[in-house]
Scaffold this motif. Structure first.
Motif, short mmCIF file in Angstrom:
data_model
loop_
_atom_site.label_atom_id
_atom_site.label_comp_id
_atom_site.label_asym_id
_atom_site.label_seq_id
_atom_site.Cartn_x
_atom_site.Cartn_y
_atom_site.Cartn_z
N GLN A 271 1.20 -0.75 0.20
CA GLN A 271 -0.22 0.33 0.19
C GLN A 271 0.58 1.51 -0.14
O GLN A 271 1.95 1.66 0.57
CB GLN A 271 -0.48 -0.42 0.84
CG GLN A 271 -1.88 1.41 1.06
CD GLN A 271 -2.28 1.08 2.61
OE1 GLN A 271 -1.86 1.09 3.82
NE2 GLN A 271 -3.98 1.53 2.80
N LEU A 272 0.24 2.45 -0.86
CA LEU A 272 0.80 3.54 -0.64
C LEU A 272 0.52 4.80 1.00
O LEU A 272 -0.99 4.26 0.81
CB LEU A 272 0.67 4.44 -1.88
CG LEU A 272 1.39 6.08 -1.99
CD1 LEU A 272 2.71 6.03 -1.52
CD2 LEU A 272 0.97 6.69 -2.67
N ALA A 273 0.97 4.84 1.47
CA ALA A 273 0.67 5.05 2.77
C ALA A 273 1.54 5.94 3.60
O ALA A 273 2.24 6.23 2.72
CB ALA A 273 -0.23 4.57 3.44
N GLY A 274 1.71 6.85 5.16
CA GLY A 274 3.11 7.48 5.55
C GLY A 274 2.31 8.25 5.96
O GLY A 274 3.14 9.39 6.26
N LEU A 275 1.47 8.98 5.07
CA LEU A 275 1.46 11.00 5.82
C LEU A 275 0.46 10.68 6.24
O LEU A 275 0.84 9.98 7.94
CB LEU A 275 0.29 11.32 3.99
CG LEU A 275 0.74 11.40 2.79
CD1 LEU A 275 -0.16 11.72 2.15
CD2 LEU A 275 1.92 12.29 2.57
N ASN A 276 0.31 12.10 6.89
CA ASN A 276 -0.22 12.39 8.46
C ASN A 276 -1.28 11.84 9.03
O ASN A 276 -1.84 11.46 10.12
CB ASN A 276 -0.02 13.93 8.98
CG ASN A 276 1.43 14.00 9.24
OD1 ASN A 276 2.36 13.57 9.52
ND2 ASN A 276 1.86 15.32 9.01
N ASP A 277 -2.34 11.67 7.57
CA ASP A 277 -4.01 11.39 8.32
C ASP A 277 -4.03 10.03 8.06
O ASP A 277 -4.85 9.48 7.60
CB ASP A 277 -4.84 11.90 7.14
CG ASP A 277 -3.76 11.99 5.97
OD1 ASP A 277 -2.86 11.49 5.45
OD2 ASP A 277 -4.34 12.98 5.06
N GLY A 278 -2.50 9.20 7.33
CA GLY A 278 -2.65 7.51 7.18
C GLY A 278 -2.78 7.41 6.00
O GLY A 278 -3.13 5.93 5.54
N GLN A 279 -2.90 8.35 5.14
CA GLN A 279 -2.82 7.78 3.49
C GLN A 279 -2.26 8.90 3.05
O GLN A 279 -0.49 8.98 3.27
CB GLN A 279 -4.08 8.92 3.44
CG GLN A 279 -5.90 9.17 4.01
CD GLN A 279 -7.15 8.15 3.81
OE1 GLN A 279 -6.23 7.07 2.95
NE2 GLN A 279 -7.13 7.75 4.43
N GLY A 280 -2.22 8.06 1.49
CA GLY A 280 -0.92 8.11 0.58
C GLY A 280 -0.59 8.47 0.03
O GLY A 280 0.58 9.14 -1.32
N TYR A 281 -1.78 9.33 -0.34
CA TYR A 281 -2.06 10.66 -0.94
C TYR A 281 -2.64 11.51 -0.62
O TYR A 281 -4.40 11.64 -0.68
CB TYR A 281 -2.12 10.30 -2.68
CG TYR A 281 -2.68 10.78 -4.01
CD1 TYR A 281 -1.51 12.21 -4.38
CD2 TYR A 281 -3.71 11.79 -3.90
CE1 TYR A 281 -1.84 12.96 -5.29
CE2 TYR A 281 -4.21 12.28 -5.02
CZ TYR A 281 -2.73 13.08 -5.77
OH TYR A 281 -3.18 13.95 -7.10
#
Length: 528
Positions: A364-374
Protein backbone atom coordinates in the motif's frame (compact mmCIF):
# COMPACT_ATOMS: atom_id res chain seq x y z
CA UNK A 1 -59.32 74.75 -67.46
CA UNK A 2 -59.47 78.34 -66.18
CA UNK A 3 -56.19 80.09 -65.41
CA UNK A 4 -55.06 80.33 -61.78
CA UNK A 5 -56.91 83.16 -60.06
CA UNK A 6 -55.02 86.26 -59.07
CA UNK A 7 -54.74 87.28 -55.44
CA UNK A 8 -57.92 89.39 -55.53
CA UNK A 9 -59.88 86.48 -57.02
CA UNK A 10 -58.54 84.11 -54.31
CA UNK A 11 -59.37 86.62 -51.60
CA UNK A 12 -62.86 87.12 -52.97
CA UNK A 13 -63.43 83.36 -52.86
CA UNK A 14 -62.01 83.01 -49.38
CA UNK A 15 -63.98 85.86 -47.88
CA UNK A 16 -67.44 85.02 -49.15
CA UNK A 17 -69.39 83.33 -46.42
CA UNK A 18 -71.23 81.08 -48.84
CA UNK A 19 -67.90 79.78 -50.20
CA UNK A 20 -66.26 78.85 -46.91
CA UNK A 21 -68.19 75.64 -46.25
CA UNK A 22 -67.82 74.65 -49.89
CA UNK A 23 -64.05 75.05 -49.84
CA UNK A 24 -63.85 73.27 -46.51
CA UNK A 25 -65.97 70.42 -47.83
CA UNK A 26 -63.89 70.33 -50.96
CA UNK A 27 -60.59 70.06 -49.07
CA UNK A 28 -61.89 67.39 -46.69
CA UNK A 29 -63.36 65.42 -49.56
CA UNK A 30 -60.12 65.57 -51.52
CA UNK A 31 -58.03 64.45 -48.54
CA UNK A 32 -60.42 61.64 -47.71
CA UNK A 33 -60.52 60.59 -51.36
CA UNK A 34 -56.73 60.44 -51.52
CA UNK A 35 -56.10 58.49 -48.34
CA UNK A 36 -59.49 57.11 -47.32
CA UNK A 37 -59.01 58.08 -43.67
CA UNK A 38 -58.90 61.19 -41.62
CA UNK A 39 -55.63 63.13 -41.59
CA UNK A 40 -55.04 62.44 -37.92
CA UNK A 41 -55.63 58.72 -38.36
CA UNK A 42 -53.34 58.75 -41.38
CA UNK A 43 -50.47 60.27 -39.42
CA UNK A 44 -50.83 57.88 -36.52
CA UNK A 45 -50.91 54.91 -38.89
CA UNK A 46 -48.04 55.97 -41.10
CA UNK A 47 -45.75 57.23 -38.39
CA UNK A 48 -46.26 54.55 -35.76
CA UNK A 49 -42.69 53.48 -34.82
CA UNK A 50 -41.49 49.92 -34.68
CA UNK A 51 -41.26 48.39 -31.24
CA UNK A 52 -38.97 45.68 -29.91
CA UNK A 53 -40.94 42.94 -28.21
CA UNK A 54 -38.97 41.55 -25.26
CA UNK A 55 -40.03 38.42 -23.42
CA UNK A 56 -38.36 39.97 -20.35
CA UNK A 57 -36.23 42.95 -19.55
CA UNK A 58 -33.12 43.42 -21.70
CA UNK A 59 -29.97 42.20 -19.92
CA UNK A 60 -28.48 45.71 -19.54
CA UNK A 61 -29.80 49.01 -18.26
CA UNK A 62 -28.68 51.03 -21.27
CA UNK A 63 -31.23 52.34 -23.76
CA UNK A 64 -31.73 54.86 -26.53
CA UNK A 65 -33.61 58.07 -25.85
CA UNK A 66 -36.44 59.43 -28.02
CA UNK A 67 -35.65 60.66 -31.53
CA UNK A 68 -34.28 64.19 -31.86
CA UNK A 69 -35.40 65.73 -35.15
CA UNK A 70 -33.93 68.73 -36.94
CA UNK A 71 -33.72 70.25 -40.41
CA UNK A 72 -36.23 70.84 -43.17
CA UNK A 73 -37.87 74.10 -44.25
CA UNK A 74 -41.49 74.88 -45.10
CA UNK A 75 -42.60 77.89 -47.18
CA UNK A 76 -46.36 78.39 -47.31
CA UNK A 77 -49.02 81.03 -47.81
CA UNK A 78 -49.04 81.49 -44.04
CA UNK A 79 -45.20 81.64 -43.83
CA UNK A 80 -43.98 83.10 -47.13
CA UNK A 81 -40.55 83.80 -45.64
CA UNK A 82 -40.11 80.16 -44.67
CA UNK A 83 -39.86 78.43 -41.32
CA UNK A 84 -38.46 75.20 -39.88
CA UNK A 85 -40.34 71.96 -39.68
CA UNK A 86 -41.95 71.12 -36.36
CA UNK A 87 -42.71 68.11 -34.21
CA UNK A 88 -45.88 66.18 -34.91
CA UNK A 89 -47.61 63.47 -32.88
CA UNK A 90 -45.90 61.28 -33.76
CA UNK A 91 -43.06 62.28 -36.06
CA UNK A 92 -41.82 65.46 -37.64
CA UNK A 93 -42.65 67.60 -40.66
CA UNK A 94 -44.54 70.59 -41.97
CA UNK A 95 -46.52 72.11 -44.80
CA UNK A 96 -49.54 74.24 -45.49
CA UNK A 97 -51.62 76.11 -48.03
CA UNK A 98 -50.17 77.05 -51.39
CA UNK A 99 -48.15 78.39 -52.75
CA UNK A 100 -46.16 75.93 -50.62
CA UNK A 101 -42.95 73.96 -50.65
CA UNK A 102 -41.32 71.59 -48.15
CA UNK A 103 -37.71 70.61 -48.63
CA UNK A 104 -34.34 70.09 -47.01
CA UNK A 105 -32.48 67.33 -45.22
CA UNK A 106 -34.19 65.92 -42.13
CA UNK A 107 -31.78 64.61 -39.49
CA UNK A 108 -32.89 62.40 -36.64
CA UNK A 109 -30.53 61.38 -33.87
CA UNK A 110 -30.86 58.76 -31.13
CA UNK A 111 -28.62 59.27 -28.07
CA UNK A 112 -27.39 56.23 -26.16
CA UNK A 113 -27.94 56.36 -22.40
CA UNK A 114 -25.62 53.80 -20.74
CA UNK A 115 -27.64 53.81 -17.52
CA UNK A 116 -26.31 53.24 -14.04
CA UNK A 117 -24.28 50.21 -15.14
CA UNK A 118 -22.51 52.14 -17.91
CA UNK A 119 -23.77 49.62 -20.45
CA UNK A 120 -22.26 49.64 -23.96
CA UNK A 121 -24.46 50.36 -27.00
CA UNK A 122 -25.54 47.55 -29.33
CA UNK A 123 -23.43 46.60 -32.31
CA UNK A 124 -26.26 47.33 -34.76
CA UNK A 125 -29.96 48.19 -34.77
CA UNK A 126 -32.90 47.89 -37.14
CA UNK A 127 -34.01 51.31 -38.40
CA UNK A 128 -37.52 52.04 -39.65
CA UNK A 129 -38.16 55.24 -41.61
CA UNK A 130 -41.67 56.28 -42.64
CA UNK A 131 -42.46 59.29 -44.79
CA UNK A 132 -45.47 60.79 -46.59
CA UNK A 133 -44.90 63.65 -49.03
CA UNK A 134 -48.01 64.95 -50.80
CA UNK A 135 -49.68 67.86 -52.57
CA UNK A 136 -53.07 68.75 -54.04
CA UNK A 137 -54.10 71.59 -56.31
CA UNK A 138 -56.72 72.51 -58.92
CA UNK A 139 -53.88 72.58 -61.47
CA UNK A 140 -51.23 69.99 -62.26
CA UNK A 141 -48.30 71.95 -60.94
CA UNK A 142 -47.21 69.95 -57.87
CA UNK A 143 -44.48 67.38 -57.24
CA UNK A 144 -43.28 65.30 -54.30
CA UNK A 145 -40.81 62.63 -53.21
CA UNK A 146 -40.65 60.83 -49.85
CA UNK A 147 -36.85 60.50 -49.93
CA UNK A 148 -37.13 56.74 -49.42
CA UNK A 149 -37.24 55.71 -53.06
CA UNK A 150 -41.02 55.52 -53.54
CA UNK A 151 -42.24 57.12 -56.77
CA UNK A 152 -44.94 59.75 -56.87
CA UNK A 153 -48.47 58.55 -57.57
CA UNK A 154 -50.76 61.17 -59.13
CA UNK A 155 -54.53 61.22 -59.41
CA UNK A 156 -57.42 63.54 -60.21
CA UNK A 157 -60.82 63.85 -58.55
CA UNK A 158 -63.86 65.62 -60.04
CA UNK A 159 -65.26 68.29 -57.75
CA UNK A 160 -68.97 69.12 -58.10
CA UNK A 161 -68.56 72.32 -56.11
CA UNK A 162 -66.53 75.47 -56.50
CA UNK A 163 -64.89 77.11 -59.47
CA UNK A 164 -62.51 74.18 -60.15
CA UNK A 165 -63.96 71.12 -61.89
CA UNK A 166 -61.01 68.85 -60.97
CA UNK A 167 -58.57 68.59 -58.08
CA UNK A 168 -55.19 67.04 -58.80
CA UNK A 169 -52.99 65.37 -56.24
CA UNK A 170 -49.71 63.55 -55.83
CA UNK A 171 -48.37 61.40 -53.05
CA UNK A 172 -45.07 59.63 -52.43
CA UNK A 173 -45.12 57.53 -49.30
CA UNK A 174 -43.66 54.39 -47.83
CA UNK A 175 -41.53 52.76 -45.19
CA UNK A 176 -37.96 51.57 -45.43
CA UNK A 177 -35.95 49.26 -43.17
CA UNK A 178 -32.21 48.91 -42.76
CA UNK A 179 -29.50 47.88 -40.35
CA UNK A 180 -27.30 50.67 -38.95
CA UNK A 181 -24.20 50.57 -36.77
CA UNK A 182 -23.87 53.21 -34.03
CA UNK A 183 -21.13 55.84 -34.02
CA UNK A 184 -18.21 55.63 -31.62
CA UNK A 185 -20.22 57.46 -28.94
CA UNK A 186 -23.11 55.01 -29.37
CA UNK A 187 -25.40 57.50 -31.10
CA UNK A 188 -27.31 56.75 -34.28
CA UNK A 189 -27.90 59.45 -36.89
CA UNK A 190 -30.30 59.04 -39.83
CA UNK A 191 -30.94 61.35 -42.78
CA UNK A 192 -33.84 61.70 -45.18
CA UNK A 193 -34.52 64.42 -47.79
CA UNK A 194 -38.19 64.40 -48.80
CA UNK A 195 -39.86 67.30 -50.59
CA UNK A 196 -43.30 68.44 -51.68
CA UNK A 197 -44.16 71.48 -53.78
CA UNK A 198 -47.34 73.16 -54.96
CA UNK A 199 -46.86 76.62 -56.58
CA UNK A 200 -50.57 77.31 -57.07
CA UNK A 201 -51.90 80.31 -55.20
CA UNK A 202 -55.31 79.17 -54.01
CA UNK A 203 -56.99 76.09 -52.55
CA UNK A 204 -53.88 73.92 -52.61
CA UNK A 205 -51.50 72.33 -50.14
CA UNK A 206 -48.08 70.64 -49.84
CA UNK A 207 -47.00 68.60 -46.80
CA UNK A 208 -44.20 66.35 -45.56
CA UNK A 209 -44.49 63.98 -42.61
CA UNK A 210 -41.58 61.85 -41.42
CA UNK A 211 -40.82 59.48 -38.56
CA UNK A 212 -37.90 57.22 -37.58
CA UNK A 213 -37.55 54.56 -34.92
CA UNK A 214 -34.93 51.95 -33.99
CA UNK A 215 -34.87 48.50 -32.45
CA UNK A 216 -32.03 46.36 -31.12
CA UNK A 217 -33.29 42.79 -31.68
CA UNK A 218 -30.30 40.76 -30.40
CA UNK A 219 -30.82 39.73 -26.78
CA UNK A 220 -28.32 37.52 -24.92
CA UNK A 221 -29.81 35.94 -21.79
CA UNK A 222 -28.18 34.30 -18.79
CA UNK A 223 -25.67 37.11 -18.36
CA UNK A 224 -25.18 39.46 -15.41
CA UNK A 225 -24.60 43.18 -16.01
CA UNK A 226 -21.59 44.39 -14.00
CA UNK A 227 -19.99 47.81 -14.52
CA UNK A 228 -21.24 48.12 -18.06
CA UNK A 229 -20.29 44.60 -19.12
CA UNK A 230 -22.45 41.55 -19.65
CA UNK A 231 -20.67 38.82 -17.68
CA UNK A 232 -21.21 35.09 -17.34
CA UNK A 233 -19.37 32.31 -15.55
CA UNK A 234 -17.83 29.43 -17.43
CA UNK A 235 -20.36 26.61 -17.36
CA UNK A 236 -23.45 28.80 -17.00
CA UNK A 237 -26.26 28.43 -19.51
CA UNK A 238 -26.40 31.15 -22.17
CA UNK A 239 -28.98 31.91 -24.84
CA UNK A 240 -29.22 34.28 -27.79
CA UNK A 241 -32.45 35.38 -29.44
CA UNK A 242 -33.46 37.68 -32.25
CA UNK A 243 -36.53 39.39 -30.81
CA UNK A 244 -37.75 41.05 -33.97
CA UNK A 245 -40.26 43.92 -34.17
CA UNK A 246 -43.86 43.09 -34.94
CA UNK A 247 -44.48 42.15 -38.56
CA UNK A 248 -40.90 40.98 -39.19
CA UNK A 249 -40.03 37.41 -40.16
CA UNK A 250 -36.66 35.71 -40.41
CA UNK A 251 -36.09 33.46 -43.42
CA UNK A 252 -32.64 32.27 -42.29
CA UNK A 253 -29.94 33.13 -39.79
CA UNK A 254 -26.37 32.04 -39.13
CA UNK A 255 -25.19 32.18 -35.52
CA UNK A 256 -21.55 32.41 -34.52
CA UNK A 257 -20.39 31.90 -30.94
CA UNK A 258 -16.75 32.70 -30.21
CA UNK A 259 -14.55 30.78 -27.81
CA UNK A 260 -14.95 27.10 -26.94
CA UNK A 261 -18.17 25.56 -25.73
CA UNK A 262 -19.84 22.20 -25.58
CA UNK A 263 -23.27 20.64 -25.56
CA UNK A 264 -22.87 17.49 -23.46
CA UNK A 265 -20.61 15.80 -20.90
CA UNK A 266 -22.52 12.88 -19.44
CA UNK A 267 -21.59 11.49 -16.04
CA UNK A 268 -25.02 10.32 -14.92
CA UNK A 269 -24.35 6.57 -15.19
CA UNK A 270 -20.59 5.98 -14.80
CA UNK A 271 -20.82 2.18 -14.91
CA UNK A 272 -19.47 0.07 -17.74
CA UNK A 273 -18.08 1.47 -20.97
CA UNK A 274 -18.85 5.17 -20.80
CA UNK A 275 -17.05 7.44 -23.28
CA UNK A 276 -17.59 11.09 -22.51
CA UNK A 277 -18.92 13.23 -25.35
CA UNK A 278 -17.56 16.72 -25.88
CA UNK A 279 -19.17 18.35 -28.92
CA UNK A 280 -18.20 21.79 -30.29
CA UNK A 281 -21.10 24.11 -31.03
CA UNK A 282 -21.59 24.59 -34.78
CA UNK A 283 -24.92 25.19 -36.44
CA UNK A 284 -26.94 27.04 -39.05
CA UNK A 285 -30.67 27.55 -38.65
CA UNK A 286 -33.08 28.29 -41.50
CA UNK A 287 -36.54 28.39 -39.95
CA UNK A 288 -39.53 30.02 -41.59
CA UNK A 289 -40.86 31.48 -38.36
CA UNK A 290 -41.41 34.92 -36.91
CA UNK A 291 -38.13 34.79 -35.00
CA UNK A 292 -35.07 32.72 -35.82
CA UNK A 293 -34.35 29.72 -33.63
CA UNK A 294 -32.27 30.74 -30.64
CA UNK A 295 -29.26 28.65 -29.57
CA UNK A 296 -28.31 27.57 -26.05
CA UNK A 297 -24.72 26.86 -25.06
CA UNK A 298 -22.15 26.81 -22.23
CA UNK A 299 -18.76 28.47 -22.50
CA UNK A 300 -15.80 26.55 -21.10
CA UNK A 301 -12.76 28.76 -21.83
CA UNK A 302 -11.34 28.18 -18.37
CA UNK A 303 -7.61 28.37 -19.12
CA UNK A 304 -7.79 32.17 -18.95
CA UNK A 305 -9.65 33.86 -16.12
CA UNK A 306 -11.13 36.56 -18.39
CA UNK A 307 -12.35 35.80 -21.92
CA UNK A 308 -13.86 38.37 -24.26
CA UNK A 309 -16.52 36.47 -26.19
CA UNK A 310 -18.76 37.59 -29.05
CA UNK A 311 -22.21 36.39 -30.04
CA UNK A 312 -23.01 37.18 -33.69
CA UNK A 313 -25.90 36.59 -36.01
CA UNK A 314 -26.37 37.32 -39.71
CA UNK A 315 -30.05 37.14 -40.60
CA UNK A 316 -32.10 37.41 -43.77
CA UNK A 317 -35.09 39.46 -42.67
CA UNK A 318 -38.47 40.10 -44.27
CA UNK A 319 -39.93 43.46 -43.26
CA UNK A 320 -43.67 44.08 -42.83
CA UNK A 321 -43.83 45.57 -46.34
CA UNK A 322 -42.29 42.30 -47.69
CA UNK A 323 -38.99 43.93 -48.59
CA UNK A 324 -35.96 41.83 -47.68
CA UNK A 325 -32.56 42.78 -46.35
CA UNK A 326 -29.66 41.10 -44.62
CA UNK A 327 -28.59 42.39 -41.21
CA UNK A 328 -25.75 41.44 -38.91
CA UNK A 329 -25.89 41.86 -35.15
CA UNK A 330 -23.36 41.05 -32.45
CA UNK A 331 -22.97 41.43 -28.72
CA UNK A 332 -19.92 41.20 -26.49
CA UNK A 333 -19.98 39.06 -23.37
CA UNK A 334 -17.19 38.65 -20.80
CA UNK A 335 -16.75 35.04 -19.73
CA UNK A 336 -15.17 34.67 -16.29
CA UNK A 337 -13.51 31.56 -14.88
CA UNK A 338 -12.73 31.08 -11.16
CA UNK A 339 -9.21 31.02 -9.78
CA UNK A 340 -8.08 27.59 -8.62
CA UNK A 341 -5.18 25.69 -7.05
CA UNK A 342 -4.20 22.01 -6.81
CA UNK A 343 -1.34 20.65 -4.69
CA UNK A 344 -0.63 16.97 -4.30
CA UNK A 345 1.48 15.11 -1.71
CA UNK A 346 2.49 11.43 -1.76
CA UNK A 347 3.61 9.13 1.07
CA UNK A 348 5.64 5.92 1.21
CA UNK A 349 4.97 2.22 0.57
CA UNK A 350 4.48 -0.49 3.18
CA UNK A 351 3.03 -3.95 3.73
CA UNK A 352 -0.03 -4.05 5.98
CA UNK A 353 -2.22 -6.83 7.30
CA UNK A 354 -5.96 -6.63 6.75
CA UNK A 355 -8.29 -7.30 9.65
CA UNK A 356 -10.37 -9.71 7.62
CA UNK A 357 -10.79 -11.17 4.16
CA UNK A 358 -9.13 -13.82 2.04
CA UNK A 359 -6.11 -11.63 1.25
CA UNK A 360 -4.46 -10.81 4.58
CA UNK A 361 -1.45 -8.89 3.27
CA UNK A 362 -1.41 -5.86 0.99
CA UNK A 363 1.22 -3.56 -0.43
CA UNK A 364 0.00 0.00 0.00
CA UNK A 365 0.88 3.65 -0.50
CA UNK A 366 0.48 5.32 2.92
CA UNK A 367 2.64 7.16 5.43
CA UNK A 368 1.12 10.65 5.47
CA UNK A 369 0.02 12.28 8.72
CA UNK A 370 -3.61 11.42 8.02
CA UNK A 371 -2.72 7.78 7.33
CA UNK A 372 -3.26 8.16 3.60
CA UNK A 373 -0.81 7.75 0.76
CA UNK A 374 -1.97 10.69 -1.33
CA UNK A 375 -3.46 14.04 -0.34
CA UNK A 376 -4.75 16.51 -2.89
CA UNK A 377 -5.50 19.98 -1.53
CA UNK A 378 -7.53 22.14 -3.88
CA UNK A 379 -9.36 25.47 -3.86
CA UNK A 380 -11.77 27.16 -6.25
CA UNK A 381 -12.58 30.86 -5.84
CA UNK A 382 -15.43 32.37 -7.78
CA UNK A 383 -15.38 36.03 -8.96
CA UNK A 384 -16.74 38.21 -6.18
CA UNK A 385 -19.50 39.79 -8.31
CA UNK A 386 -21.27 36.42 -8.30
CA UNK A 387 -22.57 35.98 -4.77
CA UNK A 388 -23.88 32.40 -4.73
CA UNK A 389 -20.91 30.02 -4.72
CA UNK A 390 -20.72 27.08 -7.06
CA UNK A 391 -19.29 23.64 -6.40
CA UNK A 392 -15.90 22.04 -6.97
CA UNK A 393 -15.12 18.37 -7.47
CA UNK A 394 -12.39 15.93 -8.48
CA UNK A 395 -12.68 13.42 -11.29
CA UNK A 396 -9.90 10.85 -10.88
CA UNK A 397 -8.94 8.59 -13.74
CA UNK A 398 -6.73 5.57 -13.16
CA UNK A 399 -4.85 2.87 -15.03
CA UNK A 400 -2.83 0.16 -13.30
CA UNK A 401 -0.64 -2.87 -13.97
CA UNK A 402 0.08 -5.67 -11.48
CA UNK A 403 2.87 -8.20 -12.16
CA UNK A 404 3.31 -11.29 -9.99
CA UNK A 405 5.20 -14.57 -9.99
CA UNK A 406 4.56 -16.91 -11.70
CA UNK A 407 4.49 -14.35 -14.55
CA UNK A 408 0.94 -13.13 -15.10
CA UNK A 409 -0.42 -9.61 -15.28
CA UNK A 410 -3.62 -7.65 -15.45
CA UNK A 411 -3.92 -4.36 -17.31
CA UNK A 412 -6.93 -2.10 -16.96
CA UNK A 413 -7.65 0.64 -19.46
CA UNK A 414 -8.21 4.23 -18.37
CA UNK A 415 -11.27 4.26 -16.17
CA UNK A 416 -13.18 6.49 -13.81
CA UNK A 417 -11.89 5.73 -10.31
CA UNK A 418 -14.91 5.06 -8.10
CA UNK A 419 -17.37 7.78 -9.09
CA UNK A 420 -17.73 11.42 -9.94
CA UNK A 421 -17.25 13.36 -7.76
CA UNK A 422 -14.49 11.20 -6.28
CA UNK A 423 -15.74 9.67 -3.06
CA UNK A 424 -13.04 10.64 -0.52
CA UNK A 425 -13.02 14.43 -0.19
CA UNK A 426 -13.67 14.85 -3.89
CA UNK A 427 -16.29 17.57 -3.56
CA UNK A 428 -16.09 21.11 -2.20
CA UNK A 429 -17.49 24.64 -2.38
CA UNK A 430 -16.15 27.27 -4.77
CA UNK A 431 -15.73 29.92 -2.06
CA UNK A 432 -11.95 29.82 -1.73
CA UNK A 433 -11.91 27.31 1.14
CA UNK A 434 -9.53 24.34 1.06
CA UNK A 435 -10.76 20.83 0.39
CA UNK A 436 -8.57 17.74 0.76
CA UNK A 437 -9.12 14.64 -1.34
CA UNK A 438 -7.35 11.47 -0.16
CA UNK A 439 -6.37 8.15 -1.66
CA UNK A 440 -4.40 5.10 -0.49
CA UNK A 441 -3.94 2.75 -3.45
CA UNK A 442 -3.00 -0.84 -2.63
CA UNK A 443 -2.67 -4.32 -4.17
CA UNK A 444 -3.15 -7.71 -2.53
CA UNK A 445 0.01 -9.81 -2.15
CA UNK A 446 -2.05 -13.03 -2.12
CA UNK A 447 0.23 -16.10 -2.35
CA UNK A 448 2.55 -14.50 -4.83
CA UNK A 449 6.26 -14.93 -4.32
CA UNK A 450 6.73 -11.40 -5.59
CA UNK A 451 4.48 -8.54 -6.51
CA UNK A 452 4.91 -5.39 -8.54
CA UNK A 453 2.35 -2.62 -8.97
CA UNK A 454 2.33 0.45 -11.19
CA UNK A 455 -0.57 2.88 -10.90
CA UNK A 456 -1.06 6.03 -12.91
CA UNK A 457 -3.63 8.64 -11.92
CA UNK A 458 -4.97 11.75 -13.63
CA UNK A 459 -6.93 14.19 -11.45
CA UNK A 460 -9.22 16.82 -12.97
CA UNK A 461 -10.46 19.73 -10.90
CA UNK A 462 -14.03 20.43 -12.05
CA UNK A 463 -16.26 23.42 -11.37
CA UNK A 464 -20.05 23.73 -11.33
CA UNK A 465 -21.14 27.39 -11.27
CA UNK A 466 -24.44 28.45 -9.69
CA UNK A 467 -27.50 28.26 -11.90
CA UNK A 468 -28.36 31.46 -13.76
CA UNK A 469 -31.72 32.89 -14.82
CA UNK A 470 -32.07 30.34 -17.63
CA UNK A 471 -31.51 27.15 -15.68
CA UNK A 472 -28.93 24.71 -14.28
CA UNK A 473 -25.24 25.03 -15.06
CA UNK A 474 -22.81 22.28 -16.11
CA UNK A 475 -19.44 21.04 -14.89
CA UNK A 476 -16.39 22.51 -16.60
CA UNK A 477 -12.71 21.56 -16.12
CA UNK A 478 -10.28 23.97 -14.46
CA UNK A 479 -7.00 22.17 -13.77
CA UNK A 480 -5.27 18.86 -14.40
CA UNK A 481 -2.66 17.04 -12.28
CA UNK A 482 -1.04 13.62 -12.65
CA UNK A 483 0.54 11.41 -10.06
CA UNK A 484 1.88 7.87 -10.00
CA UNK A 485 2.89 5.11 -7.62
CA UNK A 486 4.97 2.03 -8.33
CA UNK A 487 6.30 -0.53 -5.86
CA UNK A 488 7.73 -4.05 -5.90
CA UNK A 489 8.63 -6.60 -3.23
CA UNK A 490 9.55 -10.29 -2.87
CA UNK A 491 7.99 -12.49 -0.21
CA UNK A 492 10.42 -13.26 2.64
CA UNK A 493 11.13 -16.86 3.45
CA UNK A 494 8.94 -16.57 6.50
CA UNK A 495 6.00 -15.14 4.56
CA UNK A 496 4.53 -11.71 3.86
CA UNK A 497 4.09 -11.03 7.54
CA UNK A 498 7.83 -10.69 8.06
CA UNK A 499 9.91 -7.61 7.34
CA UNK A 500 10.20 -7.06 3.60
CA UNK A 501 12.23 -4.75 1.44
CA UNK A 502 10.11 -2.60 -0.88
CA UNK A 503 11.43 -0.85 -3.95
CA UNK A 504 9.15 2.10 -4.66
CA UNK A 505 8.65 5.31 -6.60
CA UNK A 506 5.84 7.75 -5.88
CA UNK A 507 5.62 11.23 -7.40
CA UNK A 508 3.14 13.95 -8.12
CA UNK A 509 3.34 16.61 -10.81
CA UNK A 510 2.35 20.25 -10.79
CA UNK A 511 -1.14 21.19 -11.87
CA UNK A 512 -1.82 23.21 -14.99
CA UNK A 513 -4.94 24.97 -16.29
CA UNK A 514 -7.01 23.01 -18.80
CA UNK A 515 -10.35 23.08 -20.55
CA UNK A 516 -10.06 19.46 -21.69
CA UNK A 517 -12.70 17.18 -20.22
CA UNK A 518 -11.81 13.87 -18.56
CA UNK A 519 -12.86 10.91 -20.69
CA UNK A 520 -12.75 7.21 -19.90
CA UNK A 521 -13.71 3.88 -21.41
CA UNK A 522 -14.30 1.80 -18.30
CA UNK A 523 -15.20 2.09 -14.64
CA UNK A 524 -13.03 1.08 -11.70
CA UNK A 525 -15.10 0.25 -8.60
CA UNK A 526 -14.05 2.06 -5.45
CA UNK A 527 -13.11 -1.24 -3.77
CA UNK A 528 -10.46 -2.00 -6.41
Amino acid sequence: MPPPPNRSTYNSIATKSDRIPIVTLLLCRVIRTLVGVSLRALLVYLLLPIQCSYAGSPPTNGSYGPPIYSGGTQTTFQFPGGTKYGLQTPGYGGGGSGPASCSGDITVKFIWDPGSNNSPPPDAVIVEQTCNASWFSPVQDGSCDDGLGNSEQTSSTPTPYGPYPVMYSGVSKGTSYSSVKPASDGSITIHCSPFASCPFFGPSQATVWYSASICNPLVVSGVTSVNGQDEILSGQLCNATLQLPGGFTCSSCDWSISGTNYSNWNVTTPIGPEPMAVTPLSFTYSPNVSTCTSPNWYWDDTVLLINKETVSCTADLIAPDKTTFTASFSKNVTELAPTSTMLGTVGTSSIYKANSGSNPYWIQLAGLNDGQGYDLTYTVTQPTEFISPGESAIAQLASSKVIDAPPTYTLSLIGLDGSFPYGYGGKGIADGSKTIMTDAPDTACKTFTSVSVSDYFDDYLMYLPPADSLGPSVWVPLRDLTWQWSASASKPSGGWGNPVKITENASVGSSSPTNQYPTWITWIPASN
